[in-house]
Design an enzyme around this catalytic site. Structure first.
Site, PDB file in Angstrom:
ATOM      1  N   LEU A 127       0.834  -1.201   0.000  1.00 45.89           N
ATOM      2  CA  LEU A 127       0.000   0.000   0.000  1.00 45.89           C
ATOM      3  C   LEU A 127       0.872   1.255   0.000  1.00 45.89           C
ATOM      4  O   LEU A 127       0.697   2.149  -0.825  1.00 45.89           O
ATOM      5  CB  LEU A 127      -0.919   0.002   1.226  1.00 45.89           C
ATOM      6  CG  LEU A 127      -1.790   1.254   1.426  1.00 45.89           C
ATOM      7  CD1 LEU A 127      -2.807   1.391   0.292  1.00 45.89           C
ATOM      8  CD2 LEU A 127      -2.512   1.204   2.776  1.00 45.89           C
ATOM      9  N   GLU A 129       3.787   4.053  -0.387  1.00 45.73           N
ATOM     10  CA  GLU A 129       4.697   4.471  -1.456  1.00 45.73           C
ATOM     11  C   GLU A 129       5.683   5.513  -0.929  1.00 45.73           C
ATOM     12  O   GLU A 129       5.504   6.032   0.180  1.00 45.73           O
ATOM     13  CB  GLU A 129       3.888   5.038  -2.626  1.00 45.73           C
ATOM     14  CG  GLU A 129       2.944   4.028  -3.242  1.00 45.73           C
ATOM     15  CD  GLU A 129       2.167   4.571  -4.433  1.00 45.73           C
ATOM     16  OE1 GLU A 129       2.369   5.760  -4.776  1.00 45.73           O
ATOM     17  OE2 GLU A 129       1.367   3.816  -5.010  1.00 45.73           O
ATOM     18  N   ASN A 131       6.071   8.589  -1.444  1.00 46.53           N
ATOM     19  CA  ASN A 131       5.493   9.894  -1.103  1.00 46.53           C
ATOM     20  C   ASN A 131       4.078   9.807  -0.544  1.00 46.53           C
ATOM     21  O   ASN A 131       3.430  10.830  -0.321  1.00 46.53           O
ATOM     22  CB  ASN A 131       5.491  10.796  -2.342  1.00 46.53           C
ATOM     23  CG  ASN A 131       6.898  11.136  -2.796  1.00 46.53           C
ATOM     24  OD1 ASN A 131       7.745  11.536  -1.987  1.00 46.53           O
ATOM     25  ND2 ASN A 131       7.177  10.942  -4.078  1.00 46.53           N
ATOM     26  N   ILE A 159       7.779  -2.355   2.524  1.00 47.20           N
ATOM     27  CA  ILE A 159       6.963  -3.550   2.377  1.00 47.20           C
ATOM     28  C   ILE A 159       7.611  -4.739   3.092  1.00 47.20           C
ATOM     29  O   ILE A 159       8.735  -5.138   2.769  1.00 47.20           O
ATOM     30  CB  ILE A 159       6.745  -3.893   0.888  1.00 47.20           C
ATOM     31  CG1 ILE A 159       6.203  -2.669   0.132  1.00 47.20           C
ATOM     32  CG2 ILE A 159       5.809  -5.090   0.763  1.00 47.20           C
ATOM     33  CD1 ILE A 159       4.939  -2.066   0.704  1.00 47.20           C
ATOM     34  N   ARG A 270      18.604  -8.607  41.104  1.00 46.16           N
ATOM     35  CA  ARG A 270      19.619  -7.561  41.220  1.00 46.16           C
ATOM     36  C   ARG A 270      19.567  -6.915  42.603  1.00 46.16           C
ATOM     37  O   ARG A 270      18.519  -6.425  43.032  1.00 46.16           O
ATOM     38  CB  ARG A 270      19.375  -6.502  40.143  1.00 46.16           C
ATOM     39  CG  ARG A 270      20.236  -5.252  40.253  1.00 46.16           C
ATOM     40  CD  ARG A 270      21.688  -5.524  39.943  1.00 46.16           C
ATOM     41  NE  ARG A 270      22.414  -4.280  39.766  1.00 46.16           N
ATOM     42  CZ  ARG A 270      23.735  -4.197  39.637  1.00 46.16           C
ATOM     43  NH1 ARG A 270      24.457  -5.319  39.667  1.00 46.16           N
ATOM     44  NH2 ARG A 270      24.321  -3.039  39.456  1.00 46.16           N
ATOM     45  N   GLN A 338      15.305   1.140  31.941  1.00 45.31           N
ATOM     46  CA  GLN A 338      15.636   1.924  33.139  1.00 45.31           C
ATOM     47  C   GLN A 338      15.853   1.021  34.347  1.00 45.31           C
ATOM     48  O   GLN A 338      16.763   1.247  35.155  1.00 45.31           O
ATOM     49  CB  GLN A 338      14.506   2.927  33.426  1.00 45.31           C
ATOM     50  CG  GLN A 338      14.893   4.035  34.389  1.00 45.31           C
ATOM     51  CD  GLN A 338      15.892   5.018  33.785  1.00 45.31           C
ATOM     52  OE1 GLN A 338      16.044   5.071  32.563  1.00 45.31           O
ATOM     53  NE2 GLN A 338      16.578   5.759  34.614  1.00 45.31           N
ATOM     54  N   GLU A 365       1.107   0.197   9.997  1.00 44.88           N
ATOM     55  CA  GLU A 365      -0.338   0.004   9.804  1.00 44.88           C
ATOM     56  C   GLU A 365      -1.156   1.162  10.381  1.00 44.88           C
ATOM     57  O   GLU A 365      -2.219   0.961  10.959  1.00 44.88           O
ATOM     58  CB  GLU A 365      -0.781  -1.351  10.368  1.00 44.88           C
ATOM     59  CG  GLU A 365      -0.109  -2.503   9.633  1.00 44.88           C
ATOM     60  CD  GLU A 365      -0.745  -3.844   9.859  1.00 44.88           C
ATOM     61  OE1 GLU A 365      -1.980  -3.895   9.996  1.00 44.88           O
ATOM     62  OE2 GLU A 365      -0.011  -4.833   9.891  1.00 44.88           O
TER      63      GLU A 365
END
Length: 382
Positions: A127, A129, A131, A159, A270, A338, A365
Site C-alpha cells: 500500500l 509508497e 510519497n 513492504i 539484582r 531503566q 499500519e
C-alpha cells in the site's frame, strides 16, 4: 500475568505450542539475526506446519481454521521472544492472506491460500509508497487497462517481505487521483515480468523482519488477478487494516509482556544496598504501572478480536487497541531499560532489543496520530 477470561483448553494448547516453538526455534538465534538483519524465511515456513501461517484461514484451504483469540495468542507468544518474527507472521496472516481471504474469489482463494497457509509461500502487501504513507489516496502507482490485462507501474515502499515473498497483494490507482473508488487491488506473483525487488531498509529495530521496496515497471497482470471489482481496492484495504491493527496490538502486547517479564525477573535478582531492587518503591511502583497497562492493553485487544470474530463493526475498537497497546509497549520497554540500568543499554540483555523494536508499533499500519483520527471521526459520527 493476566489470563483472559476467554481462555479455553484449545487456546492454552495453542499458547504452549507457539511458546515452545519460539523458545526452541527462535530464541537461540535472536541476536544473530538482529545483528546481521537476516530474515529467517525458513523459520516462517516451519511455522506453517503448525498452522501459524494460516491461523484465520479455513481448514479446507490449508489453514488452521481458528479465530482472532487464537491469532492474538500466537502473535503475542512469538513477539515475547522476537518481535521481528512476530511482525512477519502478522503481516503474512493479516495483510496478504487476509486480503485474499476476505475479497478473493473461490479460484483465487484455492490457488493462493493453500500455499500461503502452509508456509510454502510467503506473502507481502503493498500500500505505502515513497510519497504516500497515511495519505494513500494520492498513490502514484497506477494500473492501466490494456485488453484483458492491466499494466502496473510504480514503487511500493516499507513492504514487509518485499524481496522474499512469492506473492504480493498490491494496491494501485485505476481511476482519478483522490477518488476512493479509483484504487484497485491485484495479486502479483514473484517472477512476473516487470516485478522487481528494490532496496532493503537498514532499520533501527525489527531487523530480522525484511522490509524492502517493490518496483513495478510495465508489469503486465491479467484481469483475473484483480481482487473484487475495479475501484474497490481502497475500501478493501481499510477493512483489511481493521484486522491488521489487531495484529499490531497483539504484537505490541507481546513486546510489552516480554520486556515486563525480563524487568521483573531482573528486579528480583539484582541487589543494591543489601536487598533486591524490586523492594525499592521506585522500582516496585514502576512494575505496578507496567503490569496495569499490560492488562488494559490486553483487554482492549481481546475485545477487538471478539468483535472481529463475531462479524461486528470493529474499526474504532481495533484503532483503540492498536493505539493504546503500541504506545504502552514503548513506555514499558523504556521502563524495562531503566530498571536494568547500564545493563539495559547493552546487547547482552533482551530489553534493549525490545526498546528498539517497540517503536515500529506506533508507526506501522497507521501511526498513532492516524489512529486518533480514525477514533475521533467515528466518535463524532456516532
Amino acid at each position: 500475568m493476566f489470563e483472559t477470561q476467554l481462555a479455553s483448553e484449545s487456546l492454552t494448547l495453542i499458547r504452549h505450542s507457539a511458546r515452545d516453538f519460539a523458545e526452541q526455534q527462535i530464541r537461540p538465534f535472536v541476536m544473530e539475526w538482529d545483528e546481521s538483519q537476516h530474515f529467517p524465511k525458513e523459520v516462517l515456513q516451519d511455522m506453517g506446519k503448525y498452522g501459524m501461517m494460516g491461523v484465520l484461514v479455513p481448514e479446507s484451504l490449508g489453514g488452521a481454521g481458528l479465530g482472532y483469540q487464537e491469532y492474538i495468542t500466537v502473535i503475542e507468544e512469538i513477539a515475547k521472544v522476537d518481535p521481528s518474527v512476530g511482525l512477519s507472521v502478522a503481516a503474512h496472516n493479516s495483510l496478504c492472506s487476509g486480503h485474499i481471504h476476505q475479497f478473493g474469489d473461490e479460484i483465487q482463494k484455492a490457488k493462493y491460500l493453500s500455499k500461503l497457509s502452509t508456509g510454502a509461500w510467503i506473502g507481502a502487501w503493498g500500500l505505502t509508497e515513497p510519497n504516500t504513507g497515511s495519505d494513500s489516496m494520492r498513490m502514484q502507482c497506477v494500473a492501466v487497462k490494456d485488453g484483458n490485462d492491466y499494466i502496473l507501474n510504480g514503487n511500493k515502499l516499507w513492504i514487509t517481505h518485499g524481496i522474499s515473498a512469492e506473492v504480493a497483494v498490491v494496491l494501485a490507482r485505476t481511476g482519478d487521483l483522490l477518488d476512493k473508488n479509483g484504487i484497485s487491488a491485484f495479486i502479483v506473483e514473484r517472477g512476473t515480468p516487470g516485478f522487481h525487488a528494490g532496496k532493503k531498509e537498514n532499520k533501527l529495530g525489527m531487523r530480522a523482519s525484511e522490509t524492502a521496496e517493490m518496483i513495478f515497471d510495465n508489469c503486465r497482470i491479467h484481469k483475473n488477478q484483480m481482487l473484487g471489482e475495479e475501484g474497490q481496492g481502497f475500501v478493501q484495504a481499510m477493512k483489511v487494516l481493521d484486522g491488521g491493527r489487531i495484529s499490531i496490538a497483539a504484537l505490541s502486547l507481546g513486546i510489552a509482556k516480554g520486556a515486563y517479564e525480563a524487568a521483573i525477573n531482573y528486579a528480583k535478582q539484582r541487589e543494591q544496598f543489601g536487598r533486591p531492587i524490586a523492594h525499592f518503591q521506585a522500582i516496585s511502583f514502576k512494575l505496578a504501572d507496567m503490569a496495569t497497562k499490560i492488562q488494559a492493553a490486553e483487554l482492549l485487544t481481546r475485545r477487538a478480536g471478539y468483535l472481529k470474530d463475531q462479524g461486528l463493526p470493529v474499526t474504532t475498537e481495533s484503532a483503540m487497541a492498536k493505539l493504546y497497546a503500541s504506545e504502552i509497549c514503548v513506555e514499558i520497554a523504556n521502563d524495562a531499560v531503566q530498571i536494568f540500568g547500564g545493563y539495559g543499554y547493552t546487547k547482552d540483555f533482551p530489553v534493549e532489543k525490545f526498546y528498539r523494536d517497540a517503536k515500529l508499533c506506533t508507526i506501522g499500519e497507521g501511526t498513532s496520530e492516524i489512529q486518533k483520527l480514525v477514533i475521533s471521526r467515528n466518535l463524532l459520527k456516532d
